[in-house]
Design a protein around this motif. Structure first.
Motif, PDB file in Angstrom:
ATOM      1  N   VAL A 270       0.861  -1.185   0.000  1.00 25.46           N
ATOM      2  CA  VAL A 270       0.000   0.000   0.000  1.00 25.46           C
ATOM      3  C   VAL A 270       0.897   1.235   0.000  1.00 25.46           C
ATOM      4  O   VAL A 270       1.730   1.406   0.896  1.00 25.46           O
ATOM      5  N   VAL A 271       0.751   2.081  -1.027  1.00 21.40           N
ATOM      6  CA  VAL A 271       1.610   3.263  -1.152  1.00 21.40           C
ATOM      7  C   VAL A 271       0.826   4.569  -1.029  1.00 21.40           C
ATOM      8  O   VAL A 271       1.408   5.644  -1.068  1.00 21.40           O
ATOM      9  N   GLY A 272      -0.491   4.468  -0.858  1.00 24.53           N
ATOM     10  CA  GLY A 272      -1.298   5.671  -0.679  1.00 24.53           C
ATOM     11  C   GLY A 272      -2.704   5.298  -0.262  1.00 24.53           C
ATOM     12  O   GLY A 272      -3.191   4.209  -0.583  1.00 24.53           O
ATOM     13  N   ILE A 273      -3.329   6.196   0.500  1.00 26.65           N
ATOM     14  CA  ILE A 273      -4.734   6.019   0.875  1.00 26.65           C
ATOM     15  C   ILE A 273      -5.473   7.321   0.595  1.00 26.65           C
ATOM     16  O   ILE A 273      -4.873   8.386   0.526  1.00 26.65           O
ATOM     17  N   ASN A 274      -6.774   7.208   0.410  1.00 22.41           N
ATOM     18  CA  ASN A 274      -7.606   8.377   0.144  1.00 22.41           C
ATOM     19  C   ASN A 274      -8.046   8.985   1.475  1.00 22.41           C
ATOM     20  O   ASN A 274      -9.072   8.605   2.037  1.00 22.41           O
ATOM     21  N   GLU A 275      -7.250   9.921   1.973  1.00 22.02           N
ATOM     22  CA  GLU A 275      -7.533  10.533   3.270  1.00 22.02           C
ATOM     23  C   GLU A 275      -8.826  11.339   3.268  1.00 22.02           C
ATOM     24  O   GLU A 275      -9.406  11.580   4.334  1.00 22.02           O
ATOM     25  N   ASP A 276      -9.311  11.747   2.098  1.00 23.40           N
ATOM     26  CA  ASP A 276     -10.572  12.492   2.025  1.00 23.40           C
ATOM     27  C   ASP A 276     -11.743  11.675   2.555  1.00 23.40           C
ATOM     28  O   ASP A 276     -12.752  12.235   2.999  1.00 23.40           O
ATOM     29  N   LEU A 277     -11.627  10.341   2.512  1.00 21.48           N
ATOM     30  CA  LEU A 277     -12.732   9.486   2.960  1.00 21.48           C
ATOM     31  C   LEU A 277     -12.920   9.531   4.469  1.00 21.48           C
ATOM     32  O   LEU A 277     -13.984   9.182   4.967  1.00 21.48           O
TER      33      LEU A 277
ATOM     34  N   VAL B  87     -17.491   7.608  -1.766  1.00 26.17           N
ATOM     35  CA  VAL B  87     -17.555   6.262  -2.352  1.00 26.17           C
ATOM     36  C   VAL B  87     -18.890   6.088  -3.078  1.00 26.17           C
ATOM     37  O   VAL B  87     -18.952   5.445  -4.123  1.00 26.17           O
ATOM     38  N   ASN B  88     -19.954   6.692  -2.539  1.00 26.45           N
ATOM     39  CA  ASN B  88     -21.272   6.608  -3.181  1.00 26.45           C
ATOM     40  C   ASN B  88     -21.386   7.552  -4.369  1.00 26.45           C
ATOM     41  O   ASN B  88     -21.867   7.162  -5.444  1.00 26.45           O
ATOM     42  N   SER B  89     -20.934   8.783  -4.192  1.00 28.10           N
ATOM     43  CA  SER B  89     -21.175   9.802  -5.220  1.00 28.10           C
ATOM     44  C   SER B  89     -20.217   9.700  -6.399  1.00 28.10           C
ATOM     45  O   SER B  89     -20.567  10.090  -7.513  1.00 28.10           O
ATOM     46  N   ASP B  90     -19.022   9.160  -6.187  1.00 30.83           N
ATOM     47  CA  ASP B  90     -18.023   9.103  -7.259  1.00 30.83           C
ATOM     48  C   ASP B  90     -17.108   7.891  -7.064  1.00 30.83           C
ATOM     49  O   ASP B  90     -15.915   8.031  -6.817  1.00 30.83           O
ATOM     50  N   PRO B  91     -17.675   6.660  -7.180  1.00 36.68           N
ATOM     51  CA  PRO B  91     -16.895   5.466  -6.847  1.00 36.68           C
ATOM     52  C   PRO B  91     -15.655   5.265  -7.717  1.00 36.68           C
ATOM     53  O   PRO B  91     -14.683   4.658  -7.270  1.00 36.68           O
ATOM     54  N   TYR B  92     -15.665   5.797  -8.945  1.00 34.88           N
ATOM     55  CA  TYR B  92     -14.517   5.606  -9.841  1.00 34.88           C
ATOM     56  C   TYR B  92     -13.600   6.830  -9.892  1.00 34.88           C
ATOM     57  O   TYR B  92     -12.611   6.826 -10.604  1.00 34.88           O
ATOM     58  N   GLY B  93     -13.937   7.861  -9.126  1.00 31.66           N
ATOM     59  CA  GLY B  93     -13.132   9.080  -9.119  1.00 31.66           C
ATOM     60  C   GLY B  93     -12.686   9.401  -7.713  1.00 31.66           C
ATOM     61  O   GLY B  93     -11.814   8.728  -7.151  1.00 31.66           O
ATOM     62  N   ASP B  94     -13.310  10.427  -7.114  1.00 33.67           N
ATOM     63  CA  ASP B  94     -12.913  10.886  -5.785  1.00 33.67           C
ATOM     64  C   ASP B  94     -13.139   9.848  -4.689  1.00 33.67           C
ATOM     65  O   ASP B  94     -12.616   9.982  -3.596  1.00 33.67           O
ATOM     66  N   GLY B  95     -13.915   8.805  -4.975  1.00 37.60           N
ATOM     67  CA  GLY B  95     -14.207   7.778  -3.977  1.00 37.60           C
ATOM     68  C   GLY B  95     -13.256   6.590  -3.984  1.00 37.60           C
ATOM     69  O   GLY B  95     -13.549   5.565  -3.384  1.00 37.60           O
ATOM     70  N   TRP B  96     -12.096   6.740  -4.649  1.00 31.31           N
ATOM     71  CA  TRP B  96     -11.097   5.652  -4.621  1.00 31.31           C
ATOM     72  C   TRP B  96     -10.666   5.385  -3.184  1.00 31.31           C
ATOM     73  O   TRP B  96     -10.817   6.247  -2.310  1.00 31.31           O
ATOM     74  N   LEU B  97     -10.129   4.193  -2.921  1.00 29.45           N
ATOM     75  CA  LEU B  97      -9.785   3.817  -1.552  1.00 29.45           C
ATOM     76  C   LEU B  97      -8.290   3.876  -1.253  1.00 29.45           C
ATOM     77  O   LEU B  97      -7.872   4.531  -0.312  1.00 29.45           O
ATOM     78  N   PHE B  98      -7.482   3.168  -2.050  1.00 29.55           N
ATOM     79  CA  PHE B  98      -6.048   3.100  -1.770  1.00 29.55           C
ATOM     80  C   PHE B  98      -5.286   2.804  -3.052  1.00 29.55           C
ATOM     81  O   PHE B  98      -5.865   2.449  -4.068  1.00 29.55           O
ATOM     82  N   LYS B  99      -3.963   2.951  -2.968  1.00 28.20           N
ATOM     83  CA  LYS B  99      -3.072   2.654  -4.092  1.00 28.20           C
ATOM     84  C   LYS B  99      -2.114   1.549  -3.669  1.00 28.20           C
ATOM     85  O   LYS B  99      -1.619   1.558  -2.541  1.00 28.20           O
ATOM     86  N   ILE B 100      -1.882   0.617  -4.604  1.00 21.16           N
ATOM     87  CA  ILE B 100      -0.973  -0.500  -4.359  1.00 21.16           C
ATOM     88  C   ILE B 100       0.149  -0.472  -5.388  1.00 21.16           C
ATOM     89  O   ILE B 100      -0.112  -0.299  -6.580  1.00 21.16           O
TER      90      ILE B 100
END
Length: 129
Positions: free
Chosen positions: A78-85, A92-105
């Motif tokens: 894991v090299v990044g997480i979406n701290e905005d969440l 995650v509901n409003s933009d699951p493929y954009g701003d609602g991403w979870l983490f980077k591997i």
């Protein structure tokens, strides 16, 4: 009918994977999955530096209906997480493929992504549910 972007790869457990270059992949949950879960109230993310294997439960998405594990679709670090969440899990509901991403591997083997479902395969898998 769920929105299923064709430029992503999908796990049968409803995670999507987007290549970012240099073996790094962004991961989130599909529109279909967030729709099943309902309104997100909390997202528990992994820690940067965590090493994960394909299929490990790596995060938890909590909604008004249920808590659901999110699984690592590929092995790596894991090299990044979406701290905005933290303050806005509803992304995650409003933009699951954009701003609602979870983490980077950072993938151990970037070729592993080729074993995931393409958009058509994922659509077929959710049609069978």
């Amino acid at each position: 009918m769920s929105n299923i972007p064709t430029d992503l790869r999908y796990a049968s457990t409803h995670e999507w994977v987007r290549p970012e270059g240099d073996g790094v992949f962004t991961v989130g949950i599909s529109e279909h999955a967030q729709g099943l879960l309902g309104d997100m109230v909390f997202v528990e993310l992994p820690d940067v530096g965590d090493t994960v294997s394909t299929g490990d439960d790596i995060a938890v998405a909590e909604s008004v209906k249920a808590a659901s594990d999110v699984y690592a679709p590929i092995s790596g670090e894991v090299v990044g997480i979406n701290e905005d969440l933290e303050d806005s899990p509803e992304l995650v509901n409003s933009d699951p493929y954009g701003d609602g991403w979870l983490f980077k591997i950072k993938a151990d083997d970037a070729e592993e992504v080729e074993g995931l479902l393409d958009a058509e395969g994922y659509e077929n898998s959710i049609d069978e549910e």
